[in-house]
Scaffold this active site. Sequence first.
Site, PDB file in Angstrom:
ATOM      1  CG  ASP A  13       0.653  -0.793  -2.547  1.00  0.00           C
ATOM      2  OD1 ASP A  13       0.277   0.155  -1.818  1.00  0.00           O
ATOM      3  OD2 ASP A  13       1.558  -0.690  -3.379  1.00  0.00           O
ATOM      4  CD  GLU A  14       4.616  -3.687  -3.293  1.00  0.00           C
ATOM      5  OE1 GLU A  14       5.201  -4.465  -4.037  1.00  0.00           O
ATOM      6  OE2 GLU A  14       4.766  -2.459  -3.365  1.00  0.00           O
TER       7      GLU A  14
END
Length: 524
Positions: A334-335
């Site tokens: 993620d991210e």
Amino acid sequence: MSTIPRQLVLAAAAITLLGTAGAAQAAPVKPKAVPYASVVPAPATVAQASSVFTLGSGARIAASGQAAPVGDYLAGALRPATGFALPVDKAFVAHAFDPIQLLVAPDPSLGDEGYQLTVNTNSVVLTANKPAGLFEGVQTLRQLLPASIDASTKQAGPWTIQGGRITDHPRFGYRGAMLDVSRHFFGVDTVKSYIDEIARYKVNTLHLHLSDDQGWRIQINSWPRLATYGGSTQVGGGAGGYYTQAQYKDIVAYAASRFITIIPEIDMPGHTNAALASYAELNCNGVAPPLYTGTDVGFSTLCVNKDITYKFLDDVIGELAAITPGPYIHIGGDESQSTTDADYKAFIPKVQAIVAKHGKIAIGWHDISKADLLPSTIGQYWDTTPTNAAVQAAAKKGTHFVLSPANLAYLDMKYTASTPLGQDWAGLIEAKDAYSWDPGKYLTGVSAANVNGVEGPLWTETITKLADIQYMAFPRLAELAELGWSQAATHNWTTFKTRLAAQGPRWKAQGVNFYASPQVPWAK
Ligand code: NGO
């Protein structure tokens, strides 16, 4: 959904009236039992009868062979409040004289986790195709006893169970909770308590977010500084901590005894400051950054083009796979704002190959959908809107998803603006909101066949102790567990909130610090 038959209520009222009028031969009052309609998650098929079983002090539990460990677990759950000895009879296959009988018997219609519970005046018979089903049936049985059964000290009883039959199986095979032990570290006992609480709602997966910018929480023998240095702090600058491999194995075994699979997550290529701080050679510039105790995201990345990165990941995933009996390793993903798109797309396939080499299936946050995925890789959806082109494209190629929409399933979101803990970036999630979606129909352009189930992530930037975990998780995790377990036809907030209300006295008896939402008519 059945409720107490009207004639039974009327009969009980009539008996009470007779009693107050001082009638000479008052019939014995049938003890009040918990209605089947108060079980969470709602069972698939319920037929309530008017008979009532009462557990007596001399009762034995028949549980032989594969049923034996579940029999021990049930006895352990019932002994404190009843004060009964409840010996577990393991010598016979269904001892006909034992009032509680647990049986594993082939019945493919019940699947891996289904069960059938039959209660009449003299006996409680629980059958399942697999031990896991027996365990889930035991959770139903516990909820059919008075709420005081959940107290840790001896209570008065009587220990009644309403007669009837429940035949049950889950809608989705994956029903999970996630605990972020990186932002704040939680010790083995806290994790075990959480395991016990989530097991009551037939949650069968606990995902541990073991690494992030703020802390590395699992001992890796080949890279020891990850834990000893990378695990030495947390959000706000506290002491942090980590699990030794022996402690991790202990958690895994404890979870397994509750039929819960542990999924370890090593987040990458972003969310890696703790690792980068521990080993300078993992950084593209060869310089280790300082440890981080803030709550920003998206600033760290592994050096995707260095060979040492993949040696590191092979070692870490290899050690983790060796102590993780479950089929999955979560690779985060993620991210990764500090990783270029090209690097990210090159990195994810390499990591999937390492996970596969160690005999495991990769799960990643749905951001991984933009990379090429192995057919077995699973995405975990965490966005706040149901439409995502990369996710749809991956699903079209066969990728399955676990659903954790941040504005519906994130347990770290505040309930209301005045909730003292948690965040609100994805919105406020009151009790009704947490129940207001259908996992089978949620993702645009992705069919229910590609949905493995649901998971409630509890990120812990603001969470520091078990009471905080409980407050954010309950009631919402019980609601999510119902969305994961119960058939779509049971979905109805009006009936559900009454069932949820019945959990209040249970959480009180257990000492669980739940949020008493004003949207729920909590039972006293
Ligand atoms: C995001 C972020 C996490 C945060 C969390 C807080 C995902 C998958 N990445 O969810 O790092 O802790 O929000 O709600």
